[in-house]
Design a protein around this motif. Structure first.
Motif, PDB file in Angstrom:
ATOM      1  N   PHE A  47      34.047  42.615  39.576  1.00 61.38           N
ATOM      2  CA  PHE A  47      32.930  41.957  40.258  1.00 61.38           C
ATOM      3  C   PHE A  47      31.906  41.481  39.237  1.00 61.38           C
ATOM      4  N   SER A  48      31.637  42.302  38.234  1.00 59.59           N
ATOM      5  CA  SER A  48      30.663  41.940  37.202  1.00 59.59           C
ATOM      6  C   SER A  48      31.068  40.649  36.490  1.00 59.59           C
ATOM      7  N   LYS A  49      32.358  40.523  36.180  1.00 62.28           N
ATOM      8  CA  LYS A  49      32.837  39.307  35.518  1.00 62.28           C
ATOM      9  C   LYS A  49      32.684  38.107  36.443  1.00 62.28           C
ATOM     10  N   TRP A  50      33.056  38.299  37.729  1.00 59.48           N
ATOM     11  CA  TRP A  50      32.926  37.186  38.674  1.00 59.48           C
ATOM     12  C   TRP A  50      31.468  36.761  38.806  1.00 59.48           C
ATOM     13  N   PHE A  51      30.567  37.729  38.971  1.00 62.83           N
ATOM     14  CA  PHE A  51      29.160  37.382  39.171  1.00 62.83           C
ATOM     15  C   PHE A  51      28.605  36.648  37.957  1.00 62.83           C
ATOM     16  N   GLY A  52      28.994  37.074  36.768  1.00 63.77           N
ATOM     17  CA  GLY A  52      28.526  36.394  35.559  1.00 63.77           C
ATOM     18  C   GLY A  52      28.924  34.928  35.554  1.00 63.77           C
ATOM     19  N   SER A  82      20.686  30.554  47.685  1.00 60.55           N
ATOM     20  CA  SER A  82      20.963  29.290  48.373  1.00 60.55           C
ATOM     21  C   SER A  82      22.303  28.727  47.920  1.00 60.55           C
ATOM     22  N   SER A  83      23.094  29.568  47.258  1.00 62.89           N
ATOM     23  CA  SER A  83      24.405  29.154  46.762  1.00 62.89           C
ATOM     24  C   SER A  83      25.432  29.191  47.892  1.00 62.89           C
ATOM     25  N   PRO A  84      26.634  28.648  47.677  1.00 60.14           N
ATOM     26  CA  PRO A  84      27.640  28.555  48.746  1.00 60.14           C
ATOM     27  C   PRO A  84      28.008  29.871  49.413  1.00 60.14           C
ATOM     28  N   VAL A  85      27.904  30.999  48.711  1.00 58.69           N
ATOM     29  CA  VAL A  85      28.194  32.289  49.348  1.00 58.69           C
ATOM     30  C   VAL A  85      27.263  32.524  50.529  1.00 58.69           C
ATOM     31  N   TYR A  86      26.015  32.047  50.413  1.00 59.05           N
ATOM     32  CA  TYR A  86      25.008  32.314  51.445  1.00 59.05           C
ATOM     33  C   TYR A  86      24.778  31.138  52.398  1.00 59.05           C
ATOM     34  N   THR A  87      25.137  29.945  51.987  1.00 60.06           N
ATOM     35  CA  THR A  87      24.869  28.787  52.846  1.00 60.06           C
ATOM     36  C   THR A  87      26.125  28.160  53.437  1.00 60.06           C
ATOM     37  N   ALA A  88      27.284  28.416  52.823  1.00 59.31           N
ATOM     38  CA  ALA A  88      28.520  27.797  53.304  1.00 59.31           C
ATOM     39  C   ALA A  88      29.580  28.823  53.677  1.00 59.31           C
ATOM     40  N   GLY A  89      29.210  30.098  53.645  1.00 59.27           N
ATOM     41  CA  GLY A  89      30.156  31.142  54.053  1.00 59.27           C
ATOM     42  C   GLY A  89      31.286  31.388  53.082  1.00 59.27           C
ATOM     43  N   HIS A  90      31.133  30.958  51.825  1.00 55.67           N
ATOM     44  CA  HIS A  90      32.197  31.198  50.855  1.00 55.67           C
ATOM     45  C   HIS A  90      32.346  32.696  50.589  1.00 55.67           C
ATOM     46  N   PRO A 133      34.472  34.393  47.796  1.00 52.98           N
ATOM     47  CA  PRO A 133      35.424  34.320  46.674  1.00 52.98           C
ATOM     48  C   PRO A 133      36.224  35.608  46.520  1.00 52.98           C
ATOM     49  N   LYS A 134      37.500  35.451  46.241  1.00 52.83           N
ATOM     50  CA  LYS A 134      38.359  36.622  46.023  1.00 52.83           C
ATOM     51  C   LYS A 134      37.873  37.445  44.839  1.00 52.83           C
ATOM     52  N   GLY A 135      37.440  36.758  43.777  1.00 53.86           N
ATOM     53  CA  GLY A 135      36.954  37.476  42.601  1.00 53.86           C
ATOM     54  C   GLY A 135      35.718  38.300  42.884  1.00 53.86           C
ATOM     55  N   GLY A 136      34.949  37.891  43.909  1.00 54.18           N
ATOM     56  CA  GLY A 136      33.754  38.631  44.291  1.00 54.18           C
ATOM     57  C   GLY A 136      34.013  39.679  45.356  1.00 54.18           C
ATOM     58  N   ILE A 145      33.043  50.802  51.501  1.00 55.52           N
ATOM     59  CA  ILE A 145      32.442  49.713  52.282  1.00 55.52           C
ATOM     60  C   ILE A 145      33.019  48.384  51.831  1.00 55.52           C
ATOM     61  N   PHE A 146      33.103  48.198  50.500  1.00 58.56           N
ATOM     62  CA  PHE A 146      33.590  46.934  49.950  1.00 58.56           C
ATOM     63  C   PHE A 146      35.031  47.132  49.476  1.00 58.56           C
ATOM     64  N   HIS A 147      35.920  47.186  50.441  1.00 60.39           N
ATOM     65  CA  HIS A 147      37.297  47.582  50.195  1.00 60.39           C
ATOM     66  C   HIS A 147      38.132  46.521  49.491  1.00 60.39           C
ATOM     67  N   LYS A 148      37.631  45.293  49.410  1.00 65.95           N
ATOM     68  CA  LYS A 148      38.394  44.233  48.755  1.00 65.95           C
ATOM     69  C   LYS A 148      38.082  44.095  47.270  1.00 65.95           C
ATOM     70  N   LEU A 149      37.183  44.909  46.769  1.00 62.32           N
ATOM     71  CA  LEU A 149      36.921  44.901  45.330  1.00 62.32           C
ATOM     72  C   LEU A 149      38.133  45.448  44.592  1.00 62.32           C
ATOM     73  N   VAL A 150      38.493  44.816  43.499  1.00 61.31           N
ATOM     74  CA  VAL A 150      39.624  45.269  42.686  1.00 61.31           C
ATOM     75  C   VAL A 150      39.074  45.939  41.429  1.00 61.31           C
TER      76      VAL A 150
END
Length: 453
Positions: free
Chosen positions: A359-364, A237-245, A247-250, A343-348
């Motif tokens: 991604f792991s750092k961002w998710f944490g 229910s966080s902004p990624v799923y409810t507000a379409g965010h 994040p570049k880090g994700g 598939i997830f081509h924007k991952l660095v």
């Protein structure tokens, strides 16, 4: 001029990191060979050689072929410098270009570490021998090399033969002072211990001075645990799923899909981050005499830049109906149409080449700061723990649970599992996987519309 053999930006980045490490090792070898004539080259020089490779990646823009050309120019200059060192005379009394350069550095007060390598074994050389003998995944080699270099820096030594137990203890203390968790410290120690074990095997040293060392978690601190319902509700229910965010880090859309995929597949983070579009496919199967088909995710190391934890990790996981409802198949088909390599081509990728590193750092951070999940035992891997637990609660047989999660139990039957395991029991198991009380987010397309507006 060295060709990287690819026009893909992401693959060029990965290869450039590997080549940069190879050039560092080559420079270290040459430095050691010329040590008697030059009193050594400064420790800072190898990293100075590798830096332009990283700069070439970050400064070359978004066009893959331009990036490859930029990296190749830097590698060419590095190789030219290396070749110049190789041509330095080694006759008695001769200093040559490298010797003169080193002499100037010595006059300027630079350290003379290379002399310590004479007749001894550097950690880079040991890692090369270990990698050749054991043949682990490239990510494992990179991580081991990173841990070894950190040990050298913190313990203040340069060769395998120098290591004492006090050096290993100092390493632990330095990591603790740097704020590393017990788990991360033990990962560093595991790398050191396995290298020293290999050195004993090669008769380079008599005993492993780090053997048996480990850091215990503080009293009351427990191992990772599964996400509970409250934590899952907070995540989805966080902004990624409810507000379409996004994040570049994700990694943009990866921030939406990867937690959902982990929830419904139990896959490891790196396995999800490295997926290629063709790893999602429809496969036929028989069910009570009728012909059926199912969408599956193939976890494999067959593709460019892919790796697995072990051979048992290779498998097929049917897509849960909720993933289909949310639009994952449609998203993958879009990735195919765009010609994406991943598939997830924007991952660095991280500096050691891991697709999941950043991604792991961002998710944490997102988990703690945005979702407000404060229990530090809950991390991304908690999705995998949850998946196994839910399957057990649904009374799914252990054999099928292991086939879905890529877990090797040691049974003879495991040899016939993996990507050859029958699809029908896997599909039926996934259909029984559900988490009561969890309301899932809007579809991917709805989230895309939120981003557009």
């Amino acid at each position: 001029m060295r060709s990287l053999g690819t026009s893909d930006r992401r693959e060029a980045e990965r290869l450039a990191r590997i080549v940069g490490v190879e050039l560092d090792r080559e420079f270290e070898r040459l430095r050691a060979n010329h040590a008697p004539k030059s009193d050594g080259l400064p420790d800072a020089q190898p990293s100075a050689l590798a830096t332009p490779v990283v700069n070439a990646i970050s400064d070359s823009g978004s066009e893959p072929r331009l990036l490859c050309s930029g990296v190749q120019r830097h590698l060419s200059r590095q190789e030219g410098f290396r070749n110049g060192l190789q041509e330095v005379p080694t006759t008695e009394g001769s200093t040559g270009t490298a010797g003169a350069w080193a002499a100037r550095q010595a006059q300027n007060g630079q350290p003379k570490a290379a002399g310590a390598l004479k007749g001894k074994t550097s950690f880079d050389v040991l890692i090369d021998k270990w990698a050749l003998g054991v043949q682990p995944e490239q990510n494992t080699i990179s991580r081991t090399r990173m841990h070894a270099r950190r040990f050298e820096e913190m313990a203040g030594i340069h060769t395998v033969e120098e290591v004492t137990r006090q050096h290993a203890i100092r390493f632990i203390e330095q990591l603790q002072q740097a704020g590393q968790t017990p788990q991360n410290i033990n990962m560093h120690l595991a790398s050191l211990i396995k290298l020293l074990n290999y050195a004993v095997r090669l008769d380079l040293i008599k005993t492993n001075e780090a053997s048996g060392l480990a850091v215990k978690a503080p009293s009351g601190e427990k191992a990772r645990r599964s996400f509970d319902l409250l934590a899952l509700k907070s995540i989805f229910s966080s902004p990624v799923y409810t507000a379409g965010h996004r994040p570049k880090g994700g990694g943009g859309d990866a921030s939406y899909w990867i937690p959902l995929l982990a929830l419904f597949t139990g896959a490891r983070l790196e396995e999800l981050c490295q997926l290629h579009p063709h790893d999602v496919m429809q496969v036929p199967y028989h069910d009570e005499g009728s012909e059926n088909s199912a969408w599956v995710i193939r976890i494999t190391d067959d593709g460019e830049g892919q790796g697995l934890k072990n051979a048992g990790s290779r498998r097929r996981v049917p897509l849960h109906p909720e993933l289909e409802r949310l639009g994952f198949v449609e998203y993958v088909q879009q990735a195919k149409a765009e010609g994406r390599k991943r598939i997830f081509h924007k991952l660095v990728p991280s500096i050691d080449g891991k697709e999941s590193g950043n991604f792991s750092k961002w998710f944490g951070r997102y988990l703690r700061d945005v979702c407000k999940v404060a229990d530090k035992r809950m991390v991304f891997h908690s999705f995998r723990h949850l998946f196994k637990e839910v399957l057990r609660e649904a009374e799914i047989p252990k054999e099928i649970n292991d086939a879905l999660t890529g877990h090797e139990s040691g049974d003879v039957g495991d040899k016939y599992g993996g990507d050859a395991y029958p699809i029908r029991p896997l599909v039926n198991a996934i259909k029984r996987y559900r988490i009561p009380g969890l309301i899932l987010p809007a579809s991917w397309r709805f989230s895309e519309e939120l981003v557009a507006h």
